[in-house]
Design a protein around this motif. Sequence first.
Motif, mmCIF file in Angstrom:
data_model
loop_
_atom_site.group_PDB
_atom_site.id
_atom_site.type_symbol
_atom_site.label_atom_id
_atom_site.label_comp_id
_atom_site.label_asym_id
_atom_site.label_seq_id
_atom_site.Cartn_x
_atom_site.Cartn_y
_atom_site.Cartn_z
ATOM 1 N N MET A 1 0.961 -1.304 0.052
ATOM 2 C CA MET A 1 -0.110 0.022 -0.010
ATOM 3 C C MET A 1 0.882 1.347 -0.103
ATOM 4 S SD MET A 1 -3.181 0.993 2.351
ATOM 5 C CE MET A 1 -4.233 -0.424 1.596
ATOM 6 N N ALA A 2 0.569 2.309 -0.561
ATOM 7 C CA ALA A 2 1.298 3.505 -0.699
ATOM 8 C C ALA A 2 1.401 4.212 0.808
ATOM 9 C CB ALA A 2 0.584 4.481 -1.681
ATOM 10 N N LYS A 3 2.273 5.070 0.805
ATOM 11 C CA LYS A 3 2.602 5.839 2.101
ATOM 12 C C LYS A 3 2.157 7.259 1.696
ATOM 13 C CE LYS A 3 4.925 4.763 5.216
ATOM 14 N NZ LYS A 3 4.919 3.881 6.642
ATOM 15 N N LEU A 4 1.794 7.964 2.766
ATOM 16 C CA LEU A 4 1.723 9.650 2.370
ATOM 17 C C LEU A 4 2.647 10.134 3.383
ATOM 18 C CD1 LEU A 4 -2.117 9.698 2.424
ATOM 19 C CD2 LEU A 4 -0.591 9.675 0.544
ATOM 20 N N ARG A 5 3.189 11.312 2.869
ATOM 21 C CA ARG A 5 4.086 12.107 3.858
ATOM 22 C C ARG A 5 3.191 13.314 4.092
ATOM 23 N NH1 ARG A 5 9.154 12.469 1.715
ATOM 24 N NH2 ARG A 5 9.732 10.344 2.882
ATOM 25 N N ILE A 6 2.822 13.683 5.316
ATOM 26 C CA ILE A 6 1.911 14.835 5.589
ATOM 27 C C ILE A 6 2.776 15.872 6.643
ATOM 28 C CG2 ILE A 6 -0.347 15.520 6.653
ATOM 29 C CD1 ILE A 6 -0.925 12.475 6.388
ATOM 30 N N LYS A 7 2.641 17.099 6.079
ATOM 31 C CA LYS A 7 3.358 18.211 6.651
ATOM 32 C C LYS A 7 2.562 19.227 7.129
ATOM 33 C CE LYS A 7 7.163 21.406 6.100
ATOM 34 N NZ LYS A 7 8.281 21.781 5.217
ATOM 35 N N GLN A 8 2.591 19.859 8.412
ATOM 36 C CA GLN A 8 1.623 20.756 8.786
ATOM 37 C C GLN A 8 2.319 22.119 8.226
ATOM 38 O OE1 GLN A 8 0.736 20.642 13.048
ATOM 39 N NE2 GLN A 8 -0.240 22.881 12.952
ATOM 40 N N ILE A 9 1.479 22.732 7.501
ATOM 41 C CA ILE A 9 2.036 24.013 7.020
ATOM 42 C C ILE A 9 1.798 25.395 7.549
ATOM 43 C CG2 ILE A 9 2.771 23.187 4.862
ATOM 44 C CD1 ILE A 9 0.355 24.359 3.890
ATOM 45 N N ARG A 10 0.506 25.244 8.496
ATOM 46 C CA ARG A 10 -0.305 26.300 9.239
ATOM 47 C C ARG A 10 -0.514 26.094 10.512
ATOM 48 N NH1 ARG A 10 -4.929 29.045 6.006
ATOM 49 N NH2 ARG A 10 -4.284 30.737 7.526
ATOM 50 N N SER A 11 -0.455 27.231 11.398
ATOM 51 C CA SER A 11 -0.904 26.909 12.661
ATOM 52 C C SER A 11 -2.453 26.455 12.839
ATOM 53 C CB SER A 11 -0.664 28.372 13.465
ATOM 54 O OG SER A 11 -0.986 28.099 14.886
ATOM 55 N N LYS A 12 -2.549 25.666 13.928
ATOM 56 C CA LYS A 12 -3.880 25.282 14.475
ATOM 57 C C LYS A 12 -4.696 26.377 14.963
ATOM 58 C CE LYS A 12 -2.154 22.449 18.024
ATOM 59 N NZ LYS A 12 -2.017 21.008 18.436
ATOM 60 N N ILE A 13 -4.105 27.557 15.420
ATOM 61 C CA ILE A 13 -4.729 28.555 16.014
ATOM 62 C C ILE A 13 -5.774 29.142 15.410
ATOM 63 C CG2 ILE A 13 -4.445 30.964 17.029
ATOM 64 C CD1 ILE A 13 -1.541 30.477 17.750
ATOM 65 N N GLY A 14 -7.025 29.330 15.945
ATOM 66 C CA GLY A 14 -8.359 29.769 15.289
ATOM 67 C C GLY A 14 -9.078 28.583 14.508
ATOM 68 N N SER A 15 -8.369 27.410 14.487
ATOM 69 C CA SER A 15 -9.167 26.167 13.878
ATOM 70 C C SER A 15 -10.463 25.667 14.954
ATOM 71 C CB SER A 15 -8.219 25.280 13.685
ATOM 72 O OG SER A 15 -7.351 25.557 12.669
ATOM 73 N N THR A 16 -11.146 24.880 14.380
ATOM 74 C CA THR A 16 -12.088 24.394 15.311
ATOM 75 C C THR A 16 -11.416 23.348 16.203
ATOM 76 O OG1 THR A 16 -12.755 22.727 14.066
ATOM 77 C CG2 THR A 16 -13.853 24.850 13.726
ATOM 78 N N LYS A 17 -12.030 23.053 17.457
ATOM 79 C CA LYS A 17 -11.742 22.073 18.104
ATOM 80 C C LYS A 17 -11.645 20.600 17.431
ATOM 81 C CE LYS A 17 -12.428 20.010 22.728
ATOM 82 N NZ LYS A 17 -11.118 20.379 23.451
ATOM 83 N N ARG A 18 -12.493 20.421 16.934
ATOM 84 C CA ARG A 18 -12.389 19.043 15.849
ATOM 85 C C ARG A 18 -11.314 18.971 14.827
ATOM 86 N NH1 ARG A 18 -17.697 16.550 13.020
ATOM 87 N NH2 ARG A 18 -16.685 14.744 12.034
ATOM 88 N N GLN A 19 -10.936 20.268 14.460
ATOM 89 C CA GLN A 19 -9.651 20.341 13.317
ATOM 90 C C GLN A 19 -8.476 19.915 14.259
ATOM 91 O OE1 GLN A 19 -10.336 23.857 11.486
ATOM 92 N NE2 GLN A 19 -11.638 23.016 9.858
ATOM 93 N N LYS A 20 -8.475 20.653 15.403
ATOM 94 C CA LYS A 20 -7.158 20.582 16.360
ATOM 95 C C LYS A 20 -7.110 19.010 16.680
ATOM 96 C CE LYS A 20 -7.540 25.138 18.275
ATOM 97 N NZ LYS A 20 -7.609 25.940 19.416
ATOM 98 N N LEU A 21 -8.184 18.416 17.094
ATOM 99 C CA LEU A 21 -8.036 16.972 17.609
ATOM 100 C C LEU A 21 -7.727 16.269 16.218
ATOM 101 C CD1 LEU A 21 -11.334 16.955 19.816
ATOM 102 C CD2 LEU A 21 -8.928 16.825 20.515
#
Length: 59
Positions: A1-21
Amino acid sequence: MAKLRIKQIRSKIGSTKRQKLTLEALGLRKVDAVVEHEDTAQIMGMIKKVNHLVTVEKI
């Protein structure tokens, strides 16, 4: 199965609680953090919810 590389590029400040979780569940805690996951339907659904905060590339 293929693998994914995921990188966080923006801060989670201002996001909803669901997005933070969702970022926590993916293993992303800081900006510029990088994790690798298998390309599954569950992971793709999580990425879809926070696609404005992350970048994804297939390995």
